[in-house]
Design an enzyme around this catalytic site. Structure first.
Site, mmCIF file in Angstrom:
data_model
loop_
_atom_site.group_PDB
_atom_site.id
_atom_site.type_symbol
_atom_site.label_atom_id
_atom_site.label_comp_id
_atom_site.label_asym_id
_atom_site.label_seq_id
_atom_site.Cartn_x
_atom_site.Cartn_y
_atom_site.Cartn_z
ATOM 1 N N GLU A 1 -4.448 7.668 -7.907
ATOM 2 C CA GLU A 1 -3.618 8.391 -8.873
ATOM 3 C C GLU A 1 -2.174 8.217 -8.462
ATOM 4 O OE1 GLU A 1 -3.720 11.953 -11.846
ATOM 5 O OE2 GLU A 1 -5.369 11.647 -10.460
ATOM 6 N N GLY A 2 -1.362 7.709 -9.392
ATOM 7 C CA GLY A 2 0.047 7.509 -9.104
ATOM 8 C C GLY A 2 0.921 8.379 -9.964
ATOM 9 N N PHE B 1 2.426 7.639 -12.601
ATOM 10 C CA PHE B 1 2.348 7.369 -14.029
ATOM 11 C C PHE B 1 0.954 7.585 -14.597
ATOM 12 C CE2 PHE B 1 5.691 4.614 -12.280
ATOM 13 C CZ PHE B 1 6.774 5.154 -12.939
ATOM 14 N N GLY B 2 -0.011 7.940 -13.748
ATOM 15 C CA GLY B 2 -1.349 8.192 -14.250
ATOM 16 C C GLY B 2 -2.414 7.691 -13.303
ATOM 17 N N SER B 3 -3.660 7.904 -13.693
ATOM 18 C CA SER B 3 -4.804 7.506 -12.867
ATOM 19 C C SER B 3 -5.131 6.032 -13.090
ATOM 20 C CB SER B 3 -6.017 8.367 -13.207
ATOM 21 O OG SER B 3 -5.727 9.738 -13.017
ATOM 22 N N LYS C 1 -4.908 1.418 -15.957
ATOM 23 C CA LYS C 1 -3.982 2.522 -15.679
ATOM 24 C C LYS C 1 -3.908 3.393 -16.927
ATOM 25 C CE LYS C 1 -0.430 1.882 -13.074
ATOM 26 N NZ LYS C 1 -0.687 2.821 -11.962
ATOM 27 N N ASP D 1 10.790 2.192 -7.767
ATOM 28 C CA ASP D 1 9.862 2.894 -6.870
ATOM 29 C C ASP D 1 9.106 1.906 -5.976
ATOM 30 O OD1 ASP D 1 8.670 5.095 -5.741
ATOM 31 O OD2 ASP D 1 7.105 5.277 -7.267
#
Length: 677
Positions: free
Chosen positions: A349-350, A352-354, A369, A467
């Site tokens: 999980e980041g 911006f989403g899973s 993603k 990032d």
């Protein structure tokens, strides 16, 4: 002349002389006895009380004389204002009780209630008013209309409700002492005490209204629930039992006193239910329809505003109509590939989403993603962003296979990386069985630098990642590094703010000008890469590396070791002694150069690639570590940021200066501590 034979349990025949109608002055009370029914007369005049005078097989008649008063319908409530006129209290109407009573009286007031009286007022001429009490002062209690008058009796008075539906009822009795006064007259000397029976069962013994209320002209309300009615009749009896005052003038004043009576069914009458339902049905239907209509409008409005309706359909159409050089997947395909986004297929999980692992029908492994759709961009702008990301192809950049925009879902489909992320390989030693030797680390570092140089300088987009960190560097089967999550920060922006762009990054990797001022250029990625390069050499996480209180991060330690000439102490002990020391020192020096506080003094990523590969020397003048020449370096940062000309917002500038001053003071304190050591 009156003969009181009430309550003596008499049985047998009724003596004829007691009911001799020729004796008009004789008043007889035969109530509450067990006489022979066949000998009981049927006349019900004012001189003969036959209430409960015999044991009948049908108690609902209350005596033969009520046969001439049949029940016209079934009742579910009775409300009586005892001794007074008709009164409305809330939604209840208390019926008038203005009939005159005699010493032996039993007559129904109407078809659904009546009373029975026993007792004479001594030493007075008998009148109907002798059995009604009137208040002697202004009443201030709630619903005072119920207590203005009261019915009283020298011996006994019984109220009964008849023609009642069978079931349980609630009985409410209202009392107030309005005869005996708190004064020096004989009215103030009396004490009232009587018993109360409901359905033949005593509920109050020696009841003193004045004592219970704490004074005169004060209401006392008694409520009794679950009173059963099985024969259509509910009986309430107030009986003098020989207690209280017996010697005041007008002895009749000490008998029972009742102000009002309420009898209410505890069940809903069938006809009332049906009538209520019929009345409510049209309003209920209208209300339900209106509620559903407004609910649909609200849901549609929210969905439209958030882009769930129309926007998503439009996105799907736009995606299919745009030449993305990539595939457009259906949501059904993605669900099948990921086994309906099974938890066992979740890779991580980041921000911006899973991310889920999936397998297409042809056996191709994919990484899906699942983005949260927060973008406020229009459909065309969103599709264009996806198109630009899909058009990026480089050995060190993750390939986008396709996308899906259906069912309120926004999904990106990438190539699957067998060896997970660089963070997993370097930091999760307990979970990862991979051992990355030095040549692999060197190749990964150079590969990431090449990927960033491509994004910054070799595409028409000149994309800034924002990032860069170990978790966003994925590794394929051959440990070839591939940069992921590029371009997503812009897709996830909600709106523009007072700064050039919304800050999106990870603490410990963000360049100071980006974290403090929100000013973003490709030099922010250079700073993040420098931190990543140090992590590759040391095999430790920048933010989690805290060997002692002197070093708050891996970068902090690297700068100090550089000043002391001990950079080799930073190298990962797991590498042992079998590694290229020249390349290691070069990587650390390049990393320190990339993390210079001044963006202007950081190299470009193409220069970084050349320095890492040894094609360009690292000039000593380029190195400006954080622990030396702080004054000069921080002034350069400040001057460089001033030349960048951030938006003219006095509040923002003041806040930025405050942060800068705090930072400068902390660095000066740190420098003094290091020099003291």
């Amino acid at each position: 002349m009156t003969r009181y034979l009430t309550g003596n349990s008499l049985d047998g025949a009724v003596p004829s002389w007691l009911t001799n109608q020729d004796n008009s002055k004789l008043k007889v009370d035969l109530s509450y006895n067990h006489l022979n029914e066949t000998t009981v007369p049927q006349n019900c005049d004012e001189s003969l009380n036959l209430f409960r005078s015999y044991t009948s097989t049908n108690d609902s008649d209350l005596g033969k004389c009520l046969k001439s008063h049949p029940c016209l319908k079934t009742y579910y409530s009775v409300h009586i204002n005892c001794g007074g006129p008709k009164v409305s209290i809330g939604d209840k109407v208390y019926e008038e009780d203005l009939d005159t009573l005699g010493p032996a009286r039993f007559l129904p007031s109407n078809d659904h209630w009546g009373f029975s009286n026993t007792g004479s007022v001594w030493n007075t001429d008998q009148t109907g008013n002798d059995y009604v009490a009137y208040n002697q002062s202004i009443l201030t209690m709630n619903d005072s209309e119920l207590y203005t008058t009261a019915r009283h009796s020298p011996l006994s008075v019984t109220y009964y409700g008849r023609c009642l539906a069978h079931g349980n009822y609630t009985v409410t009795l209202h009392f107030a002492e309005i005869i005996y006064r708190d004064n020096r007259s004989y009215y103030g000397l009396g004490r009232r005490a009587f018993d109360v029976y409901i359905q033949g069962v005593i509920t109050i013994k020696n009841f003193d209204i004045k004592n219970e209320a704490g004074g005169v002209d004060k209401a006392v309300i008694k409520t009794y629930n679950n009173i059963s009615v099985t024969n259509g009749t509910l009986e309430i009896r107030f009986q003098y039992a020989g207690k209280g005052t017996t010697a005041v003038p007008k002895r009749g004043l000490y008998g029972p006193l009742i102000s009002a009576i309420s009898i209410e069914s505890e069940f809903k009458p069938l006809e009332i239910k049906q009538a209520t339902h019929r009345k409510k049905r049209p309003f209920l239907v209208i209300g339900v329809v209106a509620a559903v209509f407004f609910f649909i409008l609200i849901v549609v409005g929210i969905a439209w505003k958030k882009g769930y309706i129309g926007n998503q359909i439009s996105r799907e159409i736009d995606l299919r109509g745009l030449d993305l050089n990539t595939g457009v997947f259906t949501f059904k395909q993605i669900k099948a590939a990921t086994d309906n986004f099974a938890e066992s297929n979740k890779l991580g999980e980041g921000g911006f989403g899973s991310v889920y692992k999936g397998t297409l029908l042809n056996g191709t492994l994919i990484a899906v993603k699942q983005l949260s759709s927060k973008s406020k961009q229009g459909n065309r702008e969103f599709v264009n962003e996806i198109g630009m990301i899909a058009g990026i192809h480089h050995t060190n950049v993750v390939r986008l296979h396709g996308c899906c925009a259906e069912h309120n879902q926004l999904l990106l489909v990438y190539e699957y990386m067998e060896n997970n992320s660089l963070a997993h390989a370097l930091f999760d030693q307990d979970k990862s069985k991979m051992k990355i030797d030095w040549p692999t680390r060197q190749r990964i570092c150079v590969g990431v630098a090449r990927g960033l140089a491509f994004l910054h300088e070799e595409t028409t987009l000149e994309m800034v990642h924002r990032d860069i960190k170990a978790a966003n560097i994925l590794l394929d089967t051959d440990f070839t590094p591939k940069i992921s999550d590029f371009g997503l920060a812009k897709l996830n922006e909600k709106e523009n703010t007072h700064i050039s762009t919304r800050v999106a990054g990870t603490l410990g990797y963000m360049a100071p000008e980006y974290a403090l001022w929100g000013y973003l250029t490709y030099k922010a990625d250079v700073y993040s890469f420098g931190v990543l390069a140090l992590e590759i050499v040391a095999g430790k996480n920048n933010m989690k590396y805290q060997p002692n209180e002197d070093y708050v991060s891996l970068l902090d330690l690297a700068v100090v070791l550089k000043e002391k000439g001990s950079l080799m102490d930073l190298v990962d002990p797991r590498l042992g002694s079998d590694f290229n020391k020249i390349e290691a020192v070069r990587m650390m020096e390049v990393a320190i150069l990339c993390t210079n506080q001044s963006p202007a003094l950081r190299p470009t990523m193409s220069e970084v690639v050349n320095m890492l590969e040894g094609h360009r020397k690292i000039k000593k003048s380029d190195l400006n570590p954080a622990t030396s020449e702080d004054d000069f370096r921080l002034q350069a940062v400040k001057g460089n940021l001033e030349n960048m000309q951030p938006p003219h917002d006095s509040l923002v500038q003041q806040s930025s200066s405050s942060v800068y001053d705090l930072y400068l003071n902390s660095k000066i304190s740190e420098e003094s501590r290091i020099l003291d050591e």
